[in-house]
Every structure is written in C-alpha cells, then in structure tokens.
Design a protein around this motif. Structure first.
Motif, PDB file in Angstrom:
ATOM      1  N   LYS A  13      31.175  32.052  67.010  1.00 17.76           N
ATOM      2  CA  LYS A  13      32.377  31.396  67.555  1.00 17.76           C
ATOM      3  C   LYS A  13      33.577  31.571  66.634  1.00 17.76           C
ATOM      4  CE  LYS A  13      29.944  27.898  70.244  1.00 17.76           C
ATOM      5  NZ  LYS A  13      29.647  26.473  70.404  1.00 17.76           N
ATOM      6  N   ALA A  14      33.345  31.445  65.318  1.00 17.48           N
ATOM      7  CA  ALA A  14      34.434  31.623  64.355  1.00 17.48           C
ATOM      8  C   ALA A  14      34.967  33.048  64.395  1.00 17.48           C
ATOM      9  CB  ALA A  14      33.948  31.269  62.955  1.00 17.48           C
ATOM     10  N   MET A  15      34.067  34.016  64.501  1.00 21.62           N
ATOM     11  CA  MET A  15      34.492  35.416  64.553  1.00 21.62           C
ATOM     12  C   MET A  15      35.284  35.707  65.825  1.00 21.62           C
ATOM     13  SD  MET A  15      31.176  37.291  62.933  1.00 21.62           S
ATOM     14  CE  MET A  15      31.942  38.898  62.779  1.00 21.62           C
ATOM     15  N   ALA A  19      39.043  37.008  65.960  1.00 18.69           N
ATOM     16  CA  ALA A  19      39.399  38.213  66.721  1.00 18.69           C
ATOM     17  C   ALA A  19      40.599  37.945  67.625  1.00 18.69           C
ATOM     18  CB  ALA A  19      38.209  38.697  67.546  1.00 18.69           C
ATOM     19  N   ASN A  20      40.700  36.734  68.130  1.00 18.18           N
ATOM     20  CA  ASN A  20      41.836  36.384  68.993  1.00 18.18           C
ATOM     21  C   ASN A  20      43.098  36.052  68.202  1.00 18.18           C
ATOM     22  OD1 ASN A  20      40.536  36.670  71.480  1.00 18.18           O
ATOM     23  ND2 ASN A  20      39.666  34.622  71.351  1.00 18.18           N
ATOM     24  N   ASP A  21      42.930  35.453  67.007  1.00 17.86           N
ATOM     25  CA  ASP A  21      44.075  34.932  66.258  1.00 17.86           C
ATOM     26  C   ASP A  21      44.701  35.914  65.275  1.00 17.86           C
ATOM     27  OD1 ASP A  21      43.626  32.610  67.617  1.00 17.86           O
ATOM     28  OD2 ASP A  21      42.802  31.502  65.922  1.00 17.86           O
ATOM     29  N   ILE A  22      43.953  36.897  64.806  1.00 15.93           N
ATOM     30  CA  ILE A  22      44.476  37.823  63.794  1.00 15.93           C
ATOM     31  C   ILE A  22      45.600  38.666  64.384  1.00 15.93           C
ATOM     32  CG2 ILE A  22      43.896  39.947  62.542  1.00 15.93           C
ATOM     33  CD1 ILE A  22      41.357  38.687  61.680  1.00 15.93           C
ATOM     34  N   ALA A  31      39.270  44.243  67.336  1.00 13.37           N
ATOM     35  CA  ALA A  31      38.143  44.876  68.015  1.00 13.37           C
ATOM     36  C   ALA A  31      36.898  44.889  67.136  1.00 13.37           C
ATOM     37  CB  ALA A  31      38.509  46.294  68.442  1.00 13.37           C
ATOM     38  N   ALA A  32      37.081  45.167  65.850  1.00 13.31           N
ATOM     39  CA  ALA A  32      35.942  45.213  64.935  1.00 13.31           C
ATOM     40  C   ALA A  32      35.296  43.837  64.786  1.00 13.31           C
ATOM     41  CB  ALA A  32      36.381  45.737  63.568  1.00 13.31           C
ATOM     42  N   ILE A  33      36.107  42.810  64.649  1.00 12.92           N
ATOM     43  CA  ILE A  33      35.571  41.452  64.503  1.00 12.92           C
ATOM     44  C   ILE A  33      34.892  41.014  65.795  1.00 12.92           C
ATOM     45  CG2 ILE A  33      36.189  39.033  64.140  1.00 12.92           C
ATOM     46  CD1 ILE A  33      38.462  40.102  62.284  1.00 12.92           C
ATOM     47  N   ALA A  34      35.489  41.321  66.928  1.00 12.40           N
ATOM     48  CA  ALA A  34      34.885  40.964  68.217  1.00 12.40           C
ATOM     49  C   ALA A  34      33.553  41.684  68.411  1.00 12.40           C
ATOM     50  CB  ALA A  34      35.846  41.299  69.364  1.00 12.40           C
ATOM     51  N   GLU A  35      33.505  42.959  68.038  1.00  9.13           N
ATOM     52  CA  GLU A  35      32.249  43.708  68.163  1.00  9.13           C
ATOM     53  C   GLU A  35      31.181  43.157  67.230  1.00  9.13           C
ATOM     54  OE1 GLU A  35      30.411  48.208  67.766  1.00  9.13           O
ATOM     55  OE2 GLU A  35      32.584  47.974  67.911  1.00  9.13           O
ATOM     56  N   ALA A  36      31.577  42.780  66.028  1.00  5.20           N
ATOM     57  CA  ALA A  36      30.616  42.184  65.087  1.00  5.20           C
ATOM     58  C   ALA A  36      30.047  40.887  65.665  1.00  5.20           C
ATOM     59  CB  ALA A  36      31.284  41.929  63.746  1.00  5.20           C
ATOM     60  N   ALA A  37      30.881  40.088  66.277  1.00  3.50           N
ATOM     61  CA  ALA A  37      30.413  38.852  66.910  1.00  3.50           C
ATOM     62  C   ALA A  37      29.434  39.166  68.043  1.00  3.50           C
ATOM     63  CB  ALA A  37      31.595  38.048  67.441  1.00  3.50           C
ATOM     64  N   ASP A  38      29.762  40.167  68.849  1.00  3.20           N
ATOM     65  CA  ASP A  38      28.867  40.569  69.941  1.00  3.20           C
ATOM     66  C   ASP A  38      27.506  41.009  69.409  1.00  3.20           C
ATOM     67  OD1 ASP A  38      30.887  40.086  71.771  1.00  3.20           O
ATOM     68  OD2 ASP A  38      31.448  42.197  71.983  1.00  3.20           O
TER      69      ASP A  38
END
Length: 89
Positions: A13-15, A19-22, A31-38
């Motif tokens: 959830k934090a990631m 990903a939305n706030d950066i 995209a990298a942070i969102a993919e890591a979360a996925d």
C-alpha cells in the motif's frame, strides 16, 4: 540485529501511494515503484497459495533451535535452490 519487518500488505500500500505521489517527469520512477508493488503482492499470493514460508539466511543463522550442522545444511539448500531457479530461463 532483529528489526521488525513491515507487513507485506502495508508495504504494498505504501509503495502504491508513493507511485502515485512521486513527481517524476518521465514517469519511470512511478512505474518502477508500481511494478515492485505488483510483484510483491504477486509473490505474497503465491507463497500463501502454496502454504509456504519465506525464510532468509539471517532467519536460519539466528535460529537458536537449530544446531550449527542443521544451519549449514539449511543454508546450503537455500543457496542450491536459489541458484537453480536463477539459472532457468
């Protein structure tokens, strides 16, 4: 050193929020942070689906219930399994 680890779902959830706030001009960081979360969420699901437990070498070494021989065998198994998995295409 035994530091408490953040629960995986909280980390995901934090990631996602990061990903939305950066603010990123090209969106690569987002995209990298969102993919890591996925991927974390996917791995967590696979582990739970198979009833597995994630164990690190640190977990093995600091386990007072294991003999030194058992620790060495466990670490050898983890390294052998990890190496075999990484070698597969």
């Amino acid at each position: 050193m035994n530091t408490k680890k953040t629960d995986t779902l909280i980390l995901v959830k934090a990631m996602r929020r990061l990903a939305n706030d950066i603010q990123s001009d090209d969106g690569v960081a987002n995209a990298a942070i969102a993919e890591a979360a996925d991927r974390l969420e996917e791995l967590r699901s696979k582990v739970l689906d198979h009833g597995l437990t994630i164990v690190t070498i640190e977990d093995i070494v600091t386990d007072d219930k294991r003999s030194n021989k058992a620790k060495v065998l466990a670490i050898q198994y983890v390294l052998r399994y990890t190496t075999r998995k990484e070698a597969q295409p």
